[in-house]
Design a protein around this motif. Structure first.
Motif, PDB file in Angstrom:
ATOM      1  N   ASN A  84      51.083 -20.717  10.506  1.00  0.00           N
ATOM      2  CA  ASN A  84      51.761 -19.719  11.344  1.00  0.00           C
ATOM      3  C   ASN A  84      51.459 -19.892  12.826  1.00  0.00           C
ATOM      4  OD1 ASN A  84      53.236 -18.429   9.368  1.00  0.00           O
ATOM      5  ND2 ASN A  84      51.555 -17.055   8.838  1.00  0.00           N
ATOM      6  N   ASP A  85      50.776 -18.902  13.406  1.00  0.00           N
ATOM      7  CA  ASP A  85      50.538 -18.895  14.845  1.00  0.00           C
ATOM      8  C   ASP A  85      49.433 -19.854  15.276  1.00  0.00           C
ATOM      9  OD1 ASP A  85      52.477 -16.952  15.128  1.00  0.00           O
ATOM     10  OD2 ASP A  85      51.032 -15.311  14.924  1.00  0.00           O
ATOM     11  N   HIS A  86      48.730 -20.443  14.337  1.00  0.00           N
ATOM     12  CA  HIS A  86      47.641 -21.365  14.651  1.00  0.00           C
ATOM     13  C   HIS A  86      48.056 -22.774  14.252  1.00  0.00           C
ATOM     14  CE1 HIS A  86      45.103 -17.943  15.471  1.00  0.00           C
ATOM     15  NE2 HIS A  86      45.467 -17.427  14.309  1.00  0.00           N
ATOM     16  N   GLU A  87      49.131 -23.255  14.893  1.00  0.00           N
ATOM     17  CA  GLU A  87      49.661 -24.566  14.518  1.00  0.00           C
ATOM     18  C   GLU A  87      48.619 -25.650  14.766  1.00  0.00           C
ATOM     19  OE1 GLU A  87      53.259 -27.492  15.761  1.00  0.00           O
ATOM     20  OE2 GLU A  87      53.709 -25.374  15.498  1.00  0.00           O
ATOM     21  N   PRO A  88      48.370 -26.446  13.751  1.00  0.00           N
ATOM     22  CA  PRO A  88      47.351 -27.496  13.885  1.00  0.00           C
ATOM     23  C   PRO A  88      47.883 -28.693  14.669  1.00  0.00           C
ATOM     24  CG  PRO A  88      48.403 -27.664  11.759  1.00  0.00           C
ATOM     25  CD  PRO A  88      48.985 -26.448  12.426  1.00  0.00           C
ATOM     26  N   ARG A  89      46.965 -29.496  15.156  1.00  0.00           N
ATOM     27  CA  ARG A  89      47.336 -30.797  15.706  1.00  0.00           C
ATOM     28  C   ARG A  89      47.520 -31.701  14.496  1.00  0.00           C
ATOM     29  NH1 ARG A  89      46.180 -35.801  17.168  1.00  0.00           N
ATOM     30  NH2 ARG A  89      46.725 -36.463  19.267  1.00  0.00           N
ATOM     31  N   LEU A  90      48.710 -32.266  14.356  1.00  0.00           N
ATOM     32  CA  LEU A  90      49.005 -33.107  13.203  1.00  0.00           C
ATOM     33  C   LEU A  90      49.077 -34.565  13.613  1.00  0.00           C
ATOM     34  CD1 LEU A  90      51.790 -31.082  11.360  1.00  0.00           C
ATOM     35  CD2 LEU A  90      49.438 -31.422  10.643  1.00  0.00           C
TER      36      LEU A  90
ATOM     37  N   ARG B  91      58.113 -33.527  13.532  1.00  0.00           N
ATOM     38  CA  ARG B  91      57.369 -34.182  14.606  1.00  0.00           C
ATOM     39  C   ARG B  91      55.880 -34.110  14.275  1.00  0.00           C
ATOM     40  NH1 ARG B  91      55.131 -29.935  16.747  1.00  0.00           N
ATOM     41  NH2 ARG B  91      56.187 -27.967  16.696  1.00  0.00           N
ATOM     42  N   VAL B  92      55.115 -34.989  14.890  1.00  0.00           N
ATOM     43  CA  VAL B  92      53.663 -34.948  14.775  1.00  0.00           C
ATOM     44  C   VAL B  92      53.067 -35.220  16.146  1.00  0.00           C
ATOM     45  CG1 VAL B  92      53.584 -35.624  12.335  1.00  0.00           C
ATOM     46  CG2 VAL B  92      53.504 -37.380  14.098  1.00  0.00           C
ATOM     47  N   ASP B  93      51.777 -35.001  16.277  1.00  0.00           N
ATOM     48  CA  ASP B  93      51.103 -35.211  17.549  1.00  0.00           C
ATOM     49  C   ASP B  93      50.690 -36.655  17.762  1.00  0.00           C
ATOM     50  OD1 ASP B  93      51.054 -32.419  18.553  1.00  0.00           O
ATOM     51  OD2 ASP B  93      49.922 -32.119  16.693  1.00  0.00           O
ATOM     52  N   SER B  94      50.522 -37.409  16.668  1.00  0.00           N
ATOM     53  CA  SER B  94      50.199 -38.828  16.794  1.00  0.00           C
ATOM     54  C   SER B  94      50.579 -39.550  15.506  1.00  0.00           C
ATOM     55  CB  SER B  94      48.711 -39.048  17.100  1.00  0.00           C
ATOM     56  OG  SER B  94      47.910 -38.632  16.020  1.00  0.00           O
ATOM     57  N   LEU B  95      50.858 -40.837  15.656  1.00  0.00           N
ATOM     58  CA  LEU B  95      51.171 -41.695  14.519  1.00  0.00           C
ATOM     59  C   LEU B  95      50.392 -42.989  14.684  1.00  0.00           C
ATOM     60  CD1 LEU B  95      52.797 -42.623  12.002  1.00  0.00           C
ATOM     61  CD2 LEU B  95      54.584 -43.395  13.594  1.00  0.00           C
ATOM     62  N   THR B  96      49.631 -43.344  13.653  1.00  0.00           N
ATOM     63  CA  THR B  96      48.905 -44.610  13.629  1.00  0.00           C
ATOM     64  C   THR B  96      49.395 -45.390  12.417  1.00  0.00           C
ATOM     65  OG1 THR B  96      46.969 -43.544  14.610  1.00  0.00           O
ATOM     66  CG2 THR B  96      46.629 -45.685  13.539  1.00  0.00           C
ATOM     67  N   MET B  97      49.843 -46.621  12.667  1.00  0.00           N
ATOM     68  CA  MET B  97      50.370 -47.469  11.598  1.00  0.00           C
ATOM     69  C   MET B  97      49.491 -48.698  11.445  1.00  0.00           C
ATOM     70  SD  MET B  97      54.392 -47.220  12.591  1.00  0.00           S
ATOM     71  CE  MET B  97      54.104 -47.404  14.345  1.00  0.00           C
ATOM     72  N   LEU B  98      49.124 -48.989  10.214  1.00  0.00           N
ATOM     73  CA  LEU B  98      48.286 -50.138   9.907  1.00  0.00           C
ATOM     74  C   LEU B  98      48.999 -51.024   8.891  1.00  0.00           C
ATOM     75  CD1 LEU B  98      45.007 -48.090   9.479  1.00  0.00           C
ATOM     76  CD2 LEU B  98      45.696 -49.409  11.497  1.00  0.00           C
ATOM     77  N   GLY B  99      49.113 -52.302   9.174  1.00  0.00           N
ATOM     78  CA  GLY B  99      49.723 -53.245   8.248  1.00  0.00           C
ATOM     79  C   GLY B  99      51.182 -52.942   7.971  1.00  0.00           C
ATOM     80  N   SER B 100      51.938 -52.612   8.997  1.00  0.00           N
ATOM     81  CA  SER B 100      53.316 -52.180   8.802  1.00  0.00           C
ATOM     82  C   SER B 100      54.290 -53.329   8.582  1.00  0.00           C
ATOM     83  CB  SER B 100      53.793 -51.382  10.023  1.00  0.00           C
ATOM     84  OG  SER B 100      55.140 -50.969   9.846  1.00  0.00           O
ATOM     85  N   PRO B 101      55.184 -53.207   7.567  1.00  0.00           N
ATOM     86  CA  PRO B 101      56.247 -54.182   7.385  1.00  0.00           C
ATOM     87  C   PRO B 101      57.493 -53.831   8.189  1.00  0.00           C
ATOM     88  CG  PRO B 101      56.189 -52.743   5.499  1.00  0.00           C
ATOM     89  CD  PRO B 101      55.058 -52.315   6.417  1.00  0.00           C
ATOM     90  N   GLY B 102      57.414 -52.801   9.053  1.00  0.00           N
ATOM     91  CA  GLY B 102      58.519 -52.455   9.938  1.00  0.00           C
ATOM     92  C   GLY B 102      59.489 -51.451   9.353  1.00  0.00           C
ATOM     93  N   SER B 103      60.528 -51.152  10.161  1.00  0.00           N
ATOM     94  CA  SER B 103      61.585 -50.227   9.752  1.00  0.00           C
ATOM     95  C   SER B 103      62.780 -50.414  10.678  1.00  0.00           C
ATOM     96  CB  SER B 103      61.105 -48.775   9.812  1.00  0.00           C
ATOM     97  OG  SER B 103      61.165 -48.283  11.128  1.00  0.00           O
ATOM     98  N   ALA B 104      63.819 -49.603  10.457  1.00  0.00           N
ATOM     99  CA  ALA B 104      65.011 -49.663  11.306  1.00  0.00           C
ATOM    100  C   ALA B 104      64.762 -49.040  12.674  1.00  0.00           C
ATOM    101  CB  ALA B 104      66.180 -48.960  10.615  1.00  0.00           C
TER     102      ALA B 104
END
Length: 176
Positions: free
Chosen positions: A71-77, A99-112
């Motif tokens: 609710n009113d205490h939205e976390p950092r995601l 949406r998120v606050d950060s994205l970390t990708m490891l060993g990614s085969p990619g995307s569109a």
């Protein structure tokens, strides 16, 4: 899932150690979730993105659910995604539905997705890394390789080494 939940526990403990420095005392607290809400492809469908699209829908619902219960205490995601999970996360975060606050990708085969600008992530909060001799990272098998400079993610240095601030603890270089 045993390894994923153990790693989530390690991340939680590290964040709890840093929380007094990084967050106010009356902040929303810390939570780490090990999530495996999608199936990875097998030998018969390894070239398909169908499972990544199904997983992306589930990830959107999961992230929305976390926000709803807070609710009113939205976390950092922050999302940390590995291999096909990074493809799944990029599909979810480029949908315009979450949406998120950060994205970390490891060993990614990619995307569109061709650029960090297409993701529901603040500028400067997308990170990418691949282990030495990783046969998947950098292939762009499913589209654009997020490790390419033109994608716009910050490259993680996974070369290994030692931490001079922590009595020279050694960090091994990930391999394979």
């Amino acid at each position: 899932m045993v390894d994923f939940t153990a790693t989530a526990g390690d991340v939680f403990r590290e964040q709890a150690t840093l929380a007094p420095v990084a967050a106010p005392a009356n902040g929303p607290g810390i939570a780490v979730v090990a999530w495996m809400g999608y199936r990875t492809p097998g030998i018969s469908n390894f070239m398909s993105l169908e499972l990544a699209h199904l997983g992306a829908d589930r990830l959107v619902r999961t992230l929305d659910g976390i926000r709803a219960v807070r609710n009113d205490h939205e976390p950092r995601l922050g999302v940390v995604a590995h291999s096909y999970g990074s493809t799944t996360a990029m599909i979810a975060l480029s949908s315009g539905r979450t949406r998120v606050d950060s994205l970390t990708m490891l060993g990614s085969p990619g995307s569109a997705v061709t650029s960090v600008d297409e993701l529901g992530v603040p500028h400067g909060q997308v990170y990418v890394g691949g282990a030495h001799w990783d046969p998947v990272a950098g292939t762009g098998f499913f589209g654009t390789d997020p490790g390419r400079t033109s994608f716009g993610a910050a490259a993680l240095d996974l070369a290994g080494g030692s931490d001079p601030a922590d009595a020279g603890d050694v960090f091994r270089q990930p391999f394979g």
